[in-house]
Design an enzyme around this catalytic site. Structure first.
Site, PDB file in Angstrom:
ATOM      1  N   GLY A 344     -78.565  -1.884  -9.384  1.00 11.60           N
ATOM      2  CA  GLY A 344     -77.416  -1.270 -10.065  1.00 11.60           C
ATOM      3  C   GLY A 344     -77.719  -0.682 -11.424  1.00 11.60           C
ATOM      4  O   GLY A 344     -77.031   0.224 -11.890  1.00 11.60           O
ATOM      5  N   GLU A 397     -78.346  -4.751 -18.220  1.00  6.97           N
ATOM      6  CA  GLU A 397     -77.521  -4.972 -17.017  1.00  6.97           C
ATOM      7  C   GLU A 397     -76.524  -3.839 -16.875  1.00  6.97           C
ATOM      8  O   GLU A 397     -76.067  -3.271 -17.872  1.00  6.97           O
ATOM      9  CB  GLU A 397     -76.750  -6.300 -17.142  1.00  6.97           C
ATOM     10  N   ASP A 398     -76.181  -3.521 -15.632  1.00  3.44           N
ATOM     11  CA  ASP A 398     -75.102  -2.549 -15.426  1.00  3.44           C
ATOM     12  C   ASP A 398     -73.751  -3.245 -15.597  1.00  3.44           C
ATOM     13  O   ASP A 398     -72.843  -2.712 -16.202  1.00  3.44           O
ATOM     14  CB  ASP A 398     -75.210  -1.878 -14.050  1.00  3.44           C
ATOM     15  N   ASP A 401     -70.525  -9.970 -14.522  1.00  6.57           N
ATOM     16  CA  ASP A 401     -69.286 -10.335 -13.835  1.00  6.57           C
ATOM     17  C   ASP A 401     -69.088 -11.844 -14.039  1.00  6.57           C
ATOM     18  O   ASP A 401     -68.647 -12.283 -15.089  1.00  6.57           O
ATOM     19  CB  ASP A 401     -69.501  -9.949 -12.362  1.00  6.57           C
ATOM     20  N   THR A 402     -69.500 -12.665 -13.081  1.00  7.01           N
ATOM     21  CA  THR A 402     -69.402 -14.121 -13.277  1.00  7.01           C
ATOM     22  C   THR A 402     -70.399 -14.588 -14.342  1.00  7.01           C
ATOM     23  O   THR A 402     -70.208 -15.620 -14.973  1.00  7.01           O
ATOM     24  CB  THR A 402     -69.729 -14.880 -11.973  1.00  7.01           C
ATOM     25  N   LEU A 406     -77.140 -13.271 -14.761  1.00  9.60           N
ATOM     26  CA  LEU A 406     -77.724 -13.169 -16.091  1.00  9.60           C
ATOM     27  C   LEU A 406     -78.187 -14.539 -16.588  1.00  9.60           C
ATOM     28  O   LEU A 406     -79.282 -14.680 -17.142  1.00  9.60           O
ATOM     29  CB  LEU A 406     -76.671 -12.585 -17.039  1.00  9.60           C
ATOM     30  N   PHE A 450     -62.670  -3.683  -8.786  1.00 10.90           N
ATOM     31  CA  PHE A 450     -63.973  -3.415  -8.159  1.00 10.90           C
ATOM     32  C   PHE A 450     -64.415  -2.014  -8.574  1.00 10.90           C
ATOM     33  O   PHE A 450     -63.774  -1.030  -8.210  1.00 10.90           O
ATOM     34  CB  PHE A 450     -63.858  -3.522  -6.636  1.00 10.90           C
ATOM     35  N   ASP A 457     -72.598  -0.147  -6.640  1.00 12.49           N
ATOM     36  CA  ASP A 457     -72.369   0.195  -5.242  1.00 12.49           C
ATOM     37  C   ASP A 457     -71.236  -0.602  -4.607  1.00 12.49           C
ATOM     38  O   ASP A 457     -70.792  -1.622  -5.127  1.00 12.49           O
ATOM     39  CB  ASP A 457     -73.637  -0.081  -4.432  1.00 12.49           C
ATOM     40  N   ARG A 463     -73.495   4.703  -5.349  1.00 13.74           N
ATOM     41  CA  ARG A 463     -74.316   4.552  -6.547  1.00 13.74           C
ATOM     42  C   ARG A 463     -74.541   5.888  -7.237  1.00 13.74           C
ATOM     43  O   ARG A 463     -74.758   5.938  -8.450  1.00 13.74           O
ATOM     44  CB  ARG A 463     -75.689   3.964  -6.196  1.00 13.74           C
TER      45      ARG A 463
END
Ligand code: PRP
Length: 481
Positions: A344, A397-398, A401-402, A406, A450, A457, A463
């Site tokens: 990503g 990082e792109d 999220d959680t 990372l 989302f 993606d 993408r």
């Protein structure tokens, strides 16, 4: 000319009443402009709103100003009475001679002499301004300044209420922390656009521009084309101006006689104003134009899965340049190892590194997830090619999220004893965070949606979209059935 406290009082009463009416925003703002000008014995008044990027002033209400004066060109917020944007009340005794005025020549021909401007402040932030104009030189009194400031205060409440109302209509939840929501970055750039269009095709064009989050101004400038005895005999007002592309656009239908006439005007305009970029566009040309500017090289079909564009290509690029400046400053005099996690991150990393004024090396890791006894487990499938021991490492990082990915990767990198380790992410979806990870550079904080495009993606696709969009909710729901 004269104004008194009693006329100010009556005007404020009238403005408070109309602000609380059910009229359209434009009608209310025009009425405020009229009442204000009259109460101050002025000849004209304009209420304007700053666009979300705070680059342009958009007119929301006017009274007593000529069409040509109003359409003298997009008002650059930084050039046009910048002190008002600093929150100050500004007096211009003679607009034709004042270097703070953006178009002094037009002020002269349109008989605008003195100007008084006051900021419209929402809490402490400038969101617009209100100006009154006189034809003769005029000295504004302290009472005038205080009256205009009061009108600006009422306008601020009105504009904020109108914005919340529009958000509600668009389905945004504005019940809890309204003020926060109003400032959320995913709001449509045009949420308060007051335009009434002359033709349905123009409205359709504006909707398309909104979808791609391309800034636009409707009929912002009239170009005189022909003069007769010192008077303007013919003018041309292009339908749109797109500030990002510095381009005027005139829309055209299929009627041949209209095309010929418009082509004639365009030719004339280009001769008289060679510095102006203008295009005559038919509906079909629009997508070609977008493709040329990198907005939608895939055409319409591929983005069917996208319900809304969150950040356009140029917004992303602007943000990346700012991040790169900060990073280059923070690491000045050092070498940097950029580490990205496939796949990503490819677009973001590639664009970011081109703007760094530092010696940089790049390395990639790949990981996979599998279900363990206590939830998902992360596994490294491709490790770094070179050692990072003693190096300054910036993890790219792109999206975070959680935070689980990372968290795992940072632990892995720290075990190699780098000299320093920081994180730069384009997107931060804080609402879904499960573990506390340090984020040193953040592009955009995004809502819990989302997102796809610009490297991100959905099932391997999307993408290559040059923007970041929100995936249609139906697609994910269908998947879960
Ligand atoms: C994405 C993204 C991050 C990760 C973040 O990768 O690139 O690495 O998810 O999620 P988390 O914070 O919940 O751990 P993805 O697994 O979609 O793979 P991709 O990069 O190949 O698209």
């Amino acid at each position: 000319m004269g104004s008194s406290r009693s006329s100010h009082y009556l005007a404020l009463k009238q403005i408070a009443k109309v602000s609380n009416s059910a009229f359209s925003l434009r009608k209310i703002c025009n009425s405020i402009a009229k009442t204000t000008a009259k109460a101050m014995g002025a000849n004209g008044c304009r209420v304007s709103l700053l666009d979300p990027q705070k680059e342009y002033l958009l007119t929301v209400g006017t009274h007593g100003l000529s069409d040509l004066y109003l359409r003298k060109g997009p008002l650059d917020a930084h050039k046009s009475l910048p002190e008002v944007l600093d929150g100050k009340v500004v007096v211009i005794p003679d607009a034709t001679k004042d270097e703070r005025v953006q178009h002094p020549k037009i002020a002269e021909t349109q008989r605008v002499c003195s100007i008084l401007g006051a900021p419209i402040l929402e809490r402490e932030e400038v969101i617009g301004e209100i100006r009154v104009y006189t034809r003769e030189p005029h000295q504004f009194s302290e009472a005038d300044k205080s009256f205009l400031t009061s009108v600006a205060n009422i306008s601020a409440v009105l504009l904020e209420r109108a914005e919340l109302h529009q958000l509600l209509e668009k389905g945004y939840r504005v019940n809890e922390e309204q003020a926060k929501l109003v400032q959320m970055p995913q709001l449509p750039t045009t949420s308060l656009r007051p335009t009434e269009f002359a033709h349905p095709s123009e409205e359709e064009f504006a909707r398309l521009l909104d979808f791609y989050r391309i800034e636009w101004l409707y009929e912002p400038r009239s170009f005189p084309l022909r003069w007769k005895g010192g008077e303007i005999a013919e003018m041309f007002t292009p339908d749109f101006y797109l500030p990002e592309l510095d381009l005027y656009v005139e829309l055209t239908t299929l009627k041949q006689n209209l095309i010929t006439e418009k082509n004639r005007k365009l030719r004339q305009l280009k001769e008289l104003y060679p510095e102006i970029k203008i295009k005559l566009l038919s509906k079909g040309d629009f997508h070609k134009l977008l493709a040329k500017y990198g907005y939608s090289p895939l055409g319409e079909a591929k983005i069917e899965g996208v319900s809304r564009i969150l950040y356009s290509h140029s917004q992303i690029q602007r943000r990346i340049r700012t991040l790169a400046k900060r990073i280059s400053h923070d690491y000045a005099g050092q070498r940097l190892v950029m580490v990205g996690i496939l796949k990503g991150v490819v677009c973001f990393l590639a664009d970011l590194m081109q703007h760094l004024s530092l010696p940089v090396t790049v390395d990639f890791m790949a990981i996979s997830y599998y279900g363990g006894d206590d939830g998902q487990v992360v596994k490294i499938t491709k490790d770094l090619d070179s050692s990072i021991t003693g190096q300054h490492v910036l993890m790219i990082e792109d999206i975070v999220d959680t935070g689980m990915t990372l968290n795992y990767v940072l632990g892995h990198l720290l075990a190699h004893n780098p000299a320093s380790l920081r994180v730069c992410t384009l997107l931060d979806k804080g609402a879904r965070r499960l573990t506390n990870v340090p984020l040193d550079y953040i592009g955009f904080e995004i809502p819990d949606e989302f997102v796809v495009g610009y490297g991100l993606d959905y099932k391997g696709e999307y993408r290559n979209l040059p923007f970041i969009g929100i995936l249609r909710a139906e697609l994910i729901k269908e998947d879960k059935l």
